[in-house]
Design an enzyme around this catalytic site. Structure first.
Site, PDB file in Angstrom:
ATOM      1  N   HIS B  77     -65.302  -6.494 -78.533  1.00  0.00           N
ATOM      2  CA  HIS B  77     -64.060  -6.041 -77.897  1.00  0.00           C
ATOM      3  C   HIS B  77     -63.361  -4.960 -78.734  1.00  0.00           C
ATOM      4  CE1 HIS B  77     -59.604  -6.639 -77.326  1.00  0.00           C
ATOM      5  NE2 HIS B  77     -59.967  -6.271 -76.116  1.00  0.00           N
ATOM      6  N   GLU B  80     -64.994  -1.797 -78.020  1.00  0.00           N
ATOM      7  CA  GLU B  80     -64.536  -1.302 -76.710  1.00  0.00           C
ATOM      8  C   GLU B  80     -63.256  -0.469 -76.886  1.00  0.00           C
ATOM      9  OE1 GLU B  80     -62.945  -4.210 -73.800  1.00  0.00           O
ATOM     10  OE2 GLU B  80     -61.582  -2.518 -73.579  1.00  0.00           O
ATOM     11  N   HIS B  81     -62.322  -0.966 -77.684  1.00  0.00           N
ATOM     12  CA  HIS B  81     -61.097  -0.186 -77.947  1.00  0.00           C
ATOM     13  C   HIS B  81     -61.426   1.129 -78.651  1.00  0.00           C
ATOM     14  CE1 HIS B  81     -57.423  -2.884 -77.326  1.00  0.00           C
ATOM     15  NE2 HIS B  81     -58.430  -3.540 -76.778  1.00  0.00           N
ATOM     16  N   GLU B 157     -52.838  -7.740 -78.921  1.00  0.00           N
ATOM     17  CA  GLU B 157     -53.417  -8.240 -77.669  1.00  0.00           C
ATOM     18  C   GLU B 157     -53.727  -9.733 -77.791  1.00  0.00           C
ATOM     19  OE1 GLU B 157     -56.847  -6.047 -76.358  1.00  0.00           O
ATOM     20  OE2 GLU B 157     -57.120  -7.276 -74.567  1.00  0.00           O
TER      21      GLU B 157
END
Lengths: 440, 467
Positions: B77, B80-81, B157
C-alpha cells in the site's frame, strides 16, 4: 444529517461535457400534481425510480427531532396488505432493490428493478403501498426507535460524527438545518405512532412529490407508472419554503475533547443555495481551493508538502437555503495547530490573491472535460433528474453547464469568495485538539 | 385511501425461469471482450461497452499485502502511494494533474491480493492514461524526501481507518486470529510499528520485485476500438522488459483444530460479535460446487431485510440492532465465511452469539425452502443485470478474477452454477463448514469514553457568541 452523504449526492450535479448531445429529459405532471422527470433508455433491461418529497430533517422541530427520518424509515416496514416481511420478500423475489433517501431537504425512496413487466409490476405495487398506506405498526415503531437510538448513541462516540453535529449546530443555531437527521435520544424516544401518521399525512402529498424515472420503459408506461405512484396520495399542497438561514455573524472556535489519535477539523459557515447567482464562481473556485482532490491547493499544502493529513478538502453543499461551506481534515494530535494554521493561511491567501489564470484553466479543463463521466450510468442520470426536479432547475441545466463554467473569470471567483467565505464569520470545531509531544 | 392495486402472486419457479430467459436474450450480445498477451507477458483485456463516450483503464499488479513479509507489512500500500510521486519524465504530482487536465478521475487501491491503478476519461483521452501508466511501471523515482512525507500520510490514513475505529480494530483482530500462518492475518494498511520503521528501500525492493509487465494485467472497458487499444498497449507497455518475479511461497494455512476467540476492548457504546469460519474459495469455476453453495447460503442468511438473520435476531427476537453475513469466493488466499451482530441495549453478547449459531445450526439441520432458494437466485440474476450499469465495476470484475488466477470468461459459468445450487447443497455446506472447529469468534467489549460524555450545546460557540 450526514453532511458527507448529502455532499456526495449534490456534488454529482456539478460537472458537464464537451461533445454534448443532450439528455432528452421529458417532464410532465400527474393528474394529482406530482412532477415527473423521465429519460427513456433501453440499453439495459432495467428501470430506476426515485421519489422525493420535501420532507427532510429541515421539516422537523427541535422537540420532535428525528421524526422525518423515522417516518420515512418505518413507511417501508409494512404497508397496505403487506407486512414488513412481505415487502422484503416480494422485492427480493423479483430481484428489486429498494433504498431510502434522507437529507435536510429531501426524503424519499429509490427503487431499482428489472424492467420486465412482471418484475417491475410487483416492485412498483409495493412502492405504491409504502407511499400511500404505511401501517406504522406500533410494535415495529418501538423496535425501530430502539435501533435509531442505539445508532445515535454509537455516533456520539465517534469523532467525525461528534464534530459534524457540533459544526451543524454552530452554523445553524435555531434554524432547522441545525437538526441532526437521526434526531436526539430524548426526542426520538418521545415520538409516537400519531406523530408519524400526522407527519406522513402532512408531507407525503402528490403536490409535494417529485418522481424521477430512468431506463427501459416507454413514455406511455412511464406516465401510467407515475400516475399510479401518486394516485394513492392526497393532492394536498406543497409545504411552505424552508425559512432563510440567518446571515453568519461573528465566528468562533470550539475544541471538543476526545481520546482519538487524530484531531478532526470542521471549519466553515453557511455558504450556498441551490439557486444562487454565485453558484458557478463558487463551484469552479472551490475546485481550486479544496474540491479538486490532488489538483487542489489544500491537498498540495497540507498533504503533499507537509504529509499532515490523508484527507483534506473543502466543499459547498448547496441546499434549498444556504447549505454549508466547509474545510475539513484529520491530522495527528500533535500536529493539530500546524494543520489548522496551514488551512487558514491557504484560505487567507486564496481570498487575497484568488486563483492564477493557470489554475483557473486547469479547473475548467477538468470540470468541462470530465462531464461525460457524470452521466455515464443510469444511476448517475437518475440522480441528476432527482436534483433538477426537486429544486426546479431548468431542464437545460446540463446543456448550459459547460458554457457557464467556461464563462467564470478570476474576478468572479474572488468577488464571490470574498462575499461568502468571510474569515471573521467562520465557525471552527476541532474534535480532539492539540496534544504536545509526539503522537507517533 | 385508495385501495391497493391487485397484485397477482407470481409462482417463484416460473418467475425464475422467466428471469433466466430474459437474461439469456439480453446479456451475451453486448459483451465483446478481446484479449492478448504481449511478448513481455503483460495481459491486455479490452471490453467494449458503448453506452457512454467514456473509457476506464485499470492496471492490475498481482501483488498485494499477502505477498508481504513480517516487519514490512503495509509496503504494498505504501508503494501504491509512492506511484504518484514522479518518474524521470513526469515530476511528483504531475500524473494526477495531467489526468485532471484531461477531465479524468484517477486513483488506486491495494487489497490483500492485488494493487490496481485506474483512470476514467472521455474515450478520446484514453491514450494519455496508458502512456502515463506505462511510464510509471518502468521509471518510478523513489526519493527519500518524498517517502518521508508520504509515510506520514499513510500513518494518518491508518489512524483514520483503524486506530480511531473500534469496529475496524475488531476486524483487524478477527483476521489476525482466524489466520494463524497465512499472511491474510496482516492488515492491508500494515501494522503501525512496521509503518514507523519502513524505509524507502523497502518500497524500492517491492517495486523492483513485483512491478513488471509479466505480473500485470491491463483492463480497458468502454466505448473504445479494441484494435486501437491493443496498438497503444503494445506501443507503451510493449518495450518494458519482463523480469523474473520473486518466489511466491505457498504459506498455506494449517487446518484449524478447534475454536479460537479474541476480545478487543475499545471506547465505544455498542458491543459487536463477529464469527468467521474457514471455508473453501473458488478454485475451479466449472467443477467446484461448495463455494457456490456458500454464496447462496450467505444470501439465505442476509440477502435482504427479511432474510433469516435479520428476521430472527433483529425483528422477532429483538436481540440485535444489526446483523450481517457474507462470503467472497474470489480470492488468492484461504476464504472465510463471516457473520456478525450488534447486541440490542440490554442484551448480552453471549445471547446474541448463541442466537447466530442457532440460526446456522437450524440451517444445517433443516435446510432451506425452495422459495428461499429461488429468492436468492432471483437476486443473483438481477444483480447480473444491475452490474452492467457500472463500467468501472465491469472492468473491476475482470481484474479481480484475473489476479485471483481465475479465467474471467468463467464469470458466466459462475452465474449458471449459482442457479444450479440445490437446497441439499446449501444444507450440506452449512453442516460441513460452519462448525465450531473452523470458527473464530471476535468480540468488541465496549469501554467508556476516557474523556467522559461530550456535552453538545446546540447553539453556542463559547461564551458570548451571538449569531
Amino acid at each position: 444529517m450526514s453532511v458527507k452523504s448529502l455532499f456526495a449526492g449534490v456534488l454529482s450535479l456539478l460537472l458537464v461535457p464537451v461533445a454534448w448531445a443532450g439528455l432528452n429529459i421529458q417532464h410532465w405532471s400527474t393528474p394529482q400534481g406530482a412532477r415527473v422527470y423521465f429519460v427513456e433508455n433501453h440499453d439495459l433491461p432495467m428501470l430506476d425510480v426515485n421519489v422525493d418529497f420535501s420532507a427532510g430533517s429541515a421539516r422537523d422541530h427541535k422537540a420532535q427531532s428525528g421524526l422525518a427520518n423515522l417516518t420515512r424509515h418505518v413507511m417501508g416496514l409494512g404497508a397496505g396488505a403487506f407486512t414488513e416481511r412481505d415487502i422484503a420478500e416480494k422485492l427480493a423475489d423479483v430481484g428489486a432493490v429498494l433504498s431510502g433517501r434522507m437529507d435536510a431537504d429531501r426524503a424519499g425512496f429509490s427503487l431499482r428493478t428489472l424492467s420486465g413487466q412482471a418484475e417491475r409490476g410487483q416492485a412498483i405495487t409495493l412502492l405504491e403501498a409504502i407511499l400511500s398506506t404505511p401501517r406504522f405498526d406500533a410494535a415495529i415503531l418501538e423496535r425501530e426507535k430502539a435501533r435509531v437510538i442505539a445508532g445515535i448513541e454509537e455516533a456520539a462516540t465517534k469523532p467525525e460524527s461528534i464534530g459534524e453535529k457540533a459544526f451543524q449546530a454552530a452554523l445553524y443555531g435555531e434554524h432547522p438545518y441545525a437538526l441532526d437527521e437521526s434526531g436526539e435520544v430524548a426526542s426520538v424516544r418521545a415520538l409516537t405512532r400519531d406523530d408519524l401518521t400526522a407527519f406522513h399525512r402532512a408531507h407525503y402529498r402528490a403536490r409535494n412529490m417529485v418522481i424521477s424515472l430512468m431506463g427501459d420503459i416507454s413514455r406511455r408506461e412511464a406516465e401510467a407508472l407515475a400516475a399510479g405512484l401518486a394516485a394513492g396520495l392526497p393532492p394536498g399542497e406543497a409545504p411552505p419554503p424552508i425559512p432563510p438561514v440567518p446571515m453568519a455573524g461573528r465566528g468562533g472556535e470550539r475544541v471538543i475533547p476526545h481520546h482519538a489519535t487524530q484531531s478532526h477539523l470542521f471549519m466553515g459557515l453557511p455558504g450556498l443555495k441551490r439557486e444562487d447567482p454565485d453558484y458557478f464562481p463558487l463551484h469552479v473556485g472551490n475546485y481550486i481551493l479544496g474540491g479538486g482532490g490532488f489538483d487542489s491547493r489544500l491537498t498540495e499544502a497540507i498533504r503533499q508538502k507537509k504529509g499532515l493529513a490523508y484527507s483534506v478538502y473543502s466543499y459547498f453543499m448547496p441546499l434549498e437555503q444556504h447549505g454549508p461551506f466547509r474545510i475539513g481534515l484529520q491530522t495527528r494530535r500533535d500536529a493539530t495547530r500546524q494543520a489548522v494554521d496551514t488551512a487558514r493561511a491557504e484560505l487567507a491567501r486564496y481570498l487575497a490573491e484568488g486563483p492564477s489564470e493557470a489554475e483557473l484553466a486547469q479547473a475548467k479543463n477538468n470540470l468541462i472535460g470530465g462531464f461525460p463521466l457524470r452521466i455515464d450510468s443510469n444511476k448517475k442520470i437518475l440522480e441528476y433528474l432527482a436534483v433538477i426536479g426537486f429544486y426546479r432547475l431548468p431542464l437545460d441545466w446540463l446543456d448550459t453547464y459547460s458554457a457557464k463554467v467556461a464563462a467564470v473569470s478570476r474576478d468572479d471567483i474572488l468577488r464571490a469568495f470574498r462575499a461568502r467565505v468571510r474569515p471573521d464569520a467562520m465557525m471552527t470545531v476541532i474534535v480532539g485538539g492539540q496534544l504536545e509531544g509526539q503522537a507517533r | 385511501m385508495r385501495p391497493l392495486s391487485p397484485m397477482s402472486p407470481l409462482p417463484m419457479t416460473r418467475l425464475l425461469a422467466l428471469l433466466a430467459m430474459f437474461l439469456a436474450l439480453v446479456l451475451p450480445a453486448r459483451a465483446e471482450i478481446v484479449e492478448e498477451t504481449l511478448p513481455n507477458g503483460m495481459r491486455v483485456i479490452v471490453k467494449t461497452d458503448r453506452r457512454a463516450p467514456v473509457a476506464v483503464s485499470q492496471v492490475w499488479y498481482r501483488a498485494g499485502s499477502m505477498d508481504e513479509s513480517y516487519g514490512a507489512t503495509g509496503v504494498a500500500h505504501v508503494l501504491e502511494h509512492m506511484m504518484f510521486k514522479g518518474t524521470r519524465d513526469v515530476p511528483a504530482g504531475e500524473f494526477s494533474k495531467r489526468i485532471a487536465a484531461a477531465g479524468g478521475r484517477e486513483n488506486a487501491f491495494t487489497s490483500r491480493d492485488h494493487t490496481a491503478y485506474f483512470q476514467t476519461l472521455q474515450k478520446d483521452r484514453l491514450e494519455l492514461a496508458l502512456k502515463l501508466e506505462a511510464d510509471r511501471m518502468a521509471n518510478l523515482v523513489l526519493s527519500p524526501e518524498e517517502f518521508a512525507k508520504e509515510i506520514n500520510v499513510v500513518m494518518e490514513e491508518r489512524r483514520m481507518r483503524t486506530e480511531d475505529s473500534a469496529q475496524a480494530k475488531l476486524y483487524e483482530a478477527l483476521m489476525a486470529t482466524a489466520y494463524q500462518a497465512h499472511p491474510y492475518r496482516h492488515p492491508v494498511i500494515g501494522w503501525m510499528d512496521d509503518l514507523k520503521s519502513m524505509r524507502v528501500d523497502d518500497a524500492r525492493r517491492w517495486y523492483e520485485g513485483w512491478y513488471t509487465p509479466n505480473n500485470a494485467t491491463l483492463v480497458v472497458a468502454g466505448d473504445v476500438d479494441p484494435a486501437q487499444v491493443m496498438d497503444w498497449a503494445k506501443r507503451y507497455f510493449g518495450p518494458i522488459p519482463a523480469r523474473p518475479l520473486p518466489e511466491r511461497k505457498p504459506q498455506r494455512e494449517p487446518e484449524q483444530t478447534g475454536m479460537k476467540q479474541v476480545t478487543v476492548k475499545a471506547p465505544a457504546k455498542q458491543a459487536v460479535v463477529a464469527l468467521a469460519w474457514q471455508v473453501p474459495r473458488l478454485v475451479d469455476p466449472q467443477a467446484d460446487w461448495e463455494p457456490y453453495a456458500l454464496e447462496i447460503l450467505a444470501g439465505v442468511l442476509d440477502g435482504h431485510a427479511s432474510a433469516r438473520l435479520n428476521q430472527s435476531l433483529v425483528r422477532e427476537k429483538r436481540l440485535a440492532t444489526d446483523v450481517g453475513a457474507g462470503f467472497d469466493a474470489i480470492s488468492r488466499g484461504p476464504a472465510l465465511f463471516v457473520a456478525d451482530a450488534t447486541p440490542m441495549e440490554g442484551r448480552s453478547v453471549a445471547a446474541v452469539e448463541a442466537a447466530l449459531k442457532a440460526e446456522i445450526a437450524r440451517l444445517a439441520r433443516e435446510g432451506v425452502s425452495e422459495s428461499e432458494l429461488n429468492r436468492v437466485k432471483a437476486q443473483v440474476l438481477a444483480g447480473q443485470v444491475f452490474q452492467q450499469d457500472s463500467l468501472f465495476y465491469q472492468a473491476m470484475q475482470i481484474g479481480e478474477w484475473t489476479t485471483a488466477g481465475l479465467d474471467y470468461r468463467a464469470r458466466d459459468v459462475r452465474y449458471a452454477r449459482l442457479r444450479a445450487v440445490s437446497a441439499d447443497q446449501v444444507k450440506a455446506v452449512a453442516a460441513k463448514f460452519l462448525v465450531d472447529d473452523r470458527l473464530t469468534v471476535a468480540v468488541l467489549d465496549p469501554q467508556p469514553m476516557p474523556e467522559g460524555k461530550p456535552e453538545m450545546p446546540r447553539n453556542a460557540m463559547g461564551a458570548g457568541h451571538v449569531r
